[in-house]
Design an enzyme around this catalytic site. Structure first.
Site, PDB file in Angstrom:
ATOM      1  CB  CYS A 172      55.053 -41.951 -19.668  1.00  0.00           C
ATOM      2  SG  CYS A 172      54.827 -40.317 -19.328  1.00  0.00           S
ATOM      3  CG  ASP A 173      51.504 -44.426 -21.133  1.00  0.00           C
ATOM      4  OD1 ASP A 173      52.022 -45.107 -19.827  1.00  0.00           O
ATOM      5  OD2 ASP A 173      50.770 -43.625 -21.697  1.00  0.00           O
ATOM      6  CB  CYS A 176      53.839 -39.599 -22.485  1.00  0.00           C
ATOM      7  SG  CYS A 176      55.516 -39.989 -21.639  1.00  0.00           S
TER       8      CYS A 176
HETATM    9  C1  LIG Z   1      48.924 -39.753 -20.722  1.00  0.00           C
HETATM   10  C2  LIG Z   1      49.715 -39.601 -19.826  1.00  0.00           C
HETATM   11  C3  LIG Z   1      50.570 -40.092 -18.974  1.00  0.00           C
HETATM   12  C4  LIG Z   1      51.840 -40.244 -18.506  1.00  0.00           C
HETATM   13  N1  LIG Z   1      52.256 -40.923 -17.361  1.00  0.00           N
HETATM   14  C5  LIG Z   1      52.967 -40.781 -16.696  1.00  0.00           C
HETATM   15  C6  LIG Z   1      53.790 -41.897 -16.693  1.00  0.00           C
HETATM   16  O1  LIG Z   1      53.904 -42.962 -16.196  1.00  0.00           O
HETATM   17  N2  LIG Z   1      54.984 -41.041 -15.633  1.00  0.00           N
HETATM   18  C7  LIG Z   1      55.863 -39.910 -15.084  1.00  0.00           C
HETATM   19  O2  LIG Z   1      56.670 -39.796 -14.836  1.00  0.00           O
HETATM   20  N3  LIG Z   1      54.752 -39.180 -15.884  1.00  0.00           N
HETATM   21  C8  LIG Z   1      53.654 -39.588 -17.304  1.00  0.00           C
HETATM   22  N4  LIG Z   1      53.027 -38.588 -17.406  1.00  0.00           N
HETATM   23  C9  LIG Z   1      53.684 -36.923 -17.972  1.00  0.00           C
HETATM   24  C10 LIG Z   1      52.885 -36.243 -16.832  1.00  0.00           C
HETATM   25  O3  LIG Z   1      52.023 -37.066 -16.356  1.00  0.00           O
HETATM   26  C11 LIG Z   1      53.568 -34.905 -16.154  1.00  0.00           C
HETATM   27  O4  LIG Z   1      55.105 -34.536 -16.052  1.00  0.00           O
HETATM   28  C12 LIG Z   1      53.329 -34.400 -14.995  1.00  0.00           C
HETATM   29  O5  LIG Z   1      51.767 -34.964 -14.341  1.00  0.00           O
HETATM   30  C13 LIG Z   1      53.453 -33.247 -14.996  1.00  0.00           C
HETATM   31  O6  LIG Z   1      53.622 -32.105 -13.804  1.00  0.00           O
HETATM   32  P1  LIG Z   1      52.613 -30.896 -13.573  1.00  0.00           P
HETATM   33  O7  LIG Z   1      52.517 -30.641 -11.924  1.00  0.00           O
HETATM   34  O8  LIG Z   1      53.905 -29.980 -13.878  1.00  0.00           O
HETATM   35  O9  LIG Z   1      51.471 -30.108 -14.197  1.00  0.00           O
HETATM   36  P2  LIG Z   1      49.666 -31.532 -14.886  1.00  0.00           P
HETATM   37  O10 LIG Z   1      50.382 -32.608 -14.391  1.00  0.00           O
HETATM   38  O11 LIG Z   1      49.755 -31.208 -16.515  1.00  0.00           O
HETATM   39  O12 LIG Z   1      49.042 -29.811 -13.983  1.00  0.00           O
HETATM   40  C14 LIG Z   1      48.682 -28.785 -14.180  1.00  0.00           C
HETATM   41  C15 LIG Z   1      48.158 -28.176 -13.429  1.00  0.00           C
HETATM   42  O13 LIG Z   1      47.322 -27.086 -13.726  1.00  0.00           O
HETATM   43  C16 LIG Z   1      46.280 -26.630 -13.406  1.00  0.00           C
HETATM   44  N5  LIG Z   1      45.910 -25.323 -14.424  1.00  0.00           N
HETATM   45  C17 LIG Z   1      46.945 -25.012 -15.561  1.00  0.00           C
HETATM   46  N6  LIG Z   1      46.236 -24.025 -15.941  1.00  0.00           N
HETATM   47  C18 LIG Z   1      45.760 -23.365 -14.890  1.00  0.00           C
HETATM   48  C19 LIG Z   1      45.142 -21.767 -14.556  1.00  0.00           C
HETATM   49  N7  LIG Z   1      44.918 -21.297 -15.748  1.00  0.00           N
HETATM   50  N8  LIG Z   1      44.500 -21.993 -13.381  1.00  0.00           N
HETATM   51  C20 LIG Z   1      44.834 -22.939 -12.519  1.00  0.00           C
HETATM   52  N9  LIG Z   1      44.919 -23.901 -12.668  1.00  0.00           N
HETATM   53  C21 LIG Z   1      45.700 -24.356 -13.569  1.00  0.00           C
HETATM   54  C22 LIG Z   1      45.397 -27.576 -14.252  1.00  0.00           C
HETATM   55  O14 LIG Z   1      44.222 -27.878 -13.668  1.00  0.00           O
HETATM   56  C23 LIG Z   1      46.356 -29.601 -13.345  1.00  0.00           C
HETATM   57  O15 LIG Z   1      46.430 -29.449 -12.038  1.00  0.00           O
HETATM   58  C24 LIG Z   1      52.242 -38.593 -18.748  1.00  0.00           C
HETATM   59  C25 LIG Z   1      52.191 -37.739 -19.548  1.00  0.00           C
HETATM   60  C26 LIG Z   1      50.233 -38.133 -19.797  1.00  0.00           C
HETATM   61  C27 LIG Z   1      49.688 -37.182 -20.343  1.00  0.00           C
END
Ligand SMILES: Cc1cc2nc3c(=O)[nH]c(=O)nc-3n(C[C@H](O)[C@H](O)[C@H](O)COP(=O)(O)OP(=O)(O)OC[C@H]3O[C@@H](n4cnc5c(N)ncnc54)[C@H](O)[C@@H]3O)c2cc1C
Length: 309
Positions: free
Chosen positions: A134-135, A131
């Site tokens: 992000c980084d 990303c």
């Molecule tokens: C390396 C990295 C660095 C990042 N740095 C930044 C940053 O600095 N700033 C920023 O704003 N964003 C950053 N991001 C992006 C950010 O992490 C995501 O946009 C954010 O986490 C999305 O949140 P979410 O809750 O939609 O999904 P996620 O954080 O992906 O969470 C998904 C959840 O769903 C659960 N899940 C999936 N399938 C199932 C299932 N079948 N049953 C039960 N649970 C399930 C998983 O276990 C997880 O807990 C980064 C991403 C990455 C990969």
């Protein structure tokens, strides 16, 4: 019988939990395989409002969970394997247990594709990232040569964004033309700071011994020639997809599998809401996921209130 079940424990899930907990709905959060979600895989988060010095991703997610639990949210380390949204209450199967729910908030996030080469996993957060938004601005990438892997719109966007920080951006692609849209491809190739490396694949990320990215090994797919390209960061942009497989046939998605919300955060099934990256292939940020989690919680609360009138 649960009033609200939240599938996923990332920024979207825990924010939805905070709001529904404060509305006295005692939400159950099924965490899945990655408690805390994607943000726990990164070190410092510099763009989440309220943390002028930045915050460790794991710590941020732990704080979100604690804040929601303070108001009565509950976590269960369940991976949802199957759902039945045909009738309410809805039925979910998680780790062999059945959970019944009046409303469900889907917050399962998205996963990025990995290169699958030696060094990639060991150097994640030490120069390998998925990303640029992000980084990209981190000090370790400033005025350094960087590598972006991929040839689609995302790779072009990442490369262009990184020209603000890196000294030169090597765009490594398996073919000799970009897959990106014409306008995006033209803009990318016209940028003097972006240097395409055609017909090539990354075969290894170096240097695990130094515990940081110093270079990538490349293979020219046409000639077979191998080379080493020095860089301080590898930004992998070869695609990502939503974690929505288990909802197939029940929740309407776009062609790419991302869930399409109808009114606000409502899906095609009344009582099932969606938030975060599983419904967002555009912004994919912690703050946008948290915002959507808040909206889904308010929508679920209003839905329940309307049912009980
Ligand atoms: C390396 C990295 C660095 C990042 N740095 C930044 C940053 O600095 N700033 C920023 O704003 N964003 C950053 N991001 C992006 C950010 O992490 C995501 O946009 C954010 O986490 C999305 O949140 P979410 O809750 O939609 O999904 P996620 O954080 O992906 O969470 C998904 C959840 O769903 C659960 N899940 C999936 N399938 C199932 C299932 N079948 N049953 C039960 N649970 C399930 C998983 O276990 C997880 O807990 C980064 C991403 C990455 C990969």
């Amino acid at each position: 019988m649960e009033k609200v079940v939240i599938i996923g424990s990332g920024c979207a899930g825990w924010t939805a939990a905070l709001y529904t907990a404060r509305a006295n709905l005692s939400p159950l959060v099924l965490t899945g395989k990655h408690p805390g979600g994607l943000l726990t895989t990164t070190s410092i988060v510099e763009n989440f409002p309220g943390f002028p010095e930045g915050v460790d991703g794991f710590e941020l997610m732990t704080r979100m969970q604690k804040q929601a639990e303070r108001f009565g949210a509950r976590a269960s380390f369940g991976l949802v394997e199957k759902v039945d949204f045909a009738k309410r209450p809805f039925t979910l199967r998680a780790d062999g247990e059945t959970v019944m729910a009046e409303t469900v908030i889907i917050a399962t996030g998205a996963s990025h594709k990995h290169l699958g080469v030696p060094g990639e996993n060991l150097l994640e957060t030490k120069g390998v990232t998925y990303c640029a938004t992000c980084d990209g601005a981190l000090p370790c990438f400033r005025n350094q040569p960087l590598v972006v892997v991929g040839g689609g719109d995302s790779a072009c966007e990442e490369a262009t964004y990184l020209t603000r920080f890196g000294s030169i951006i090597h765009l490594v692609h398996r073919r000799d033309t970009l897959r990106a849209s014409k306008i995006m491809a033209e803009r990318t190739l016209e940028n003097p700071k972006i240097k395409p490396v055609w017909d090539s694949a990354v075969t290894e990320v170096l240097d695990v011994k130094q515990d940081k990215v110093t270079a990538v090994k490349l293979k020219n797919l046409k000639t077979g020639a191998e080379s080493v390209l020095n860089c301080a960061g590898v930004f992998v942009a070869i695609g990502h997809g939503p974690n929505t497989e288990i909802f197939k046939g029940q929740i309407e998605t776009g062609e790419n599998g991302y869930i399409i919300p109808k009114q606000g955060t409502m899906t095609n099934v009344p009582g099932v809401f969606v938030a975060g990256d599983c419904a967002d292939h555009v912004y994919r940020q912690a703050i946008t996921a948290a915002g959507a989690g808040c909206a889904a919680a308010i929508d679920a609360e209003r839905f329940l209130a309307a049912q009980n009138q």
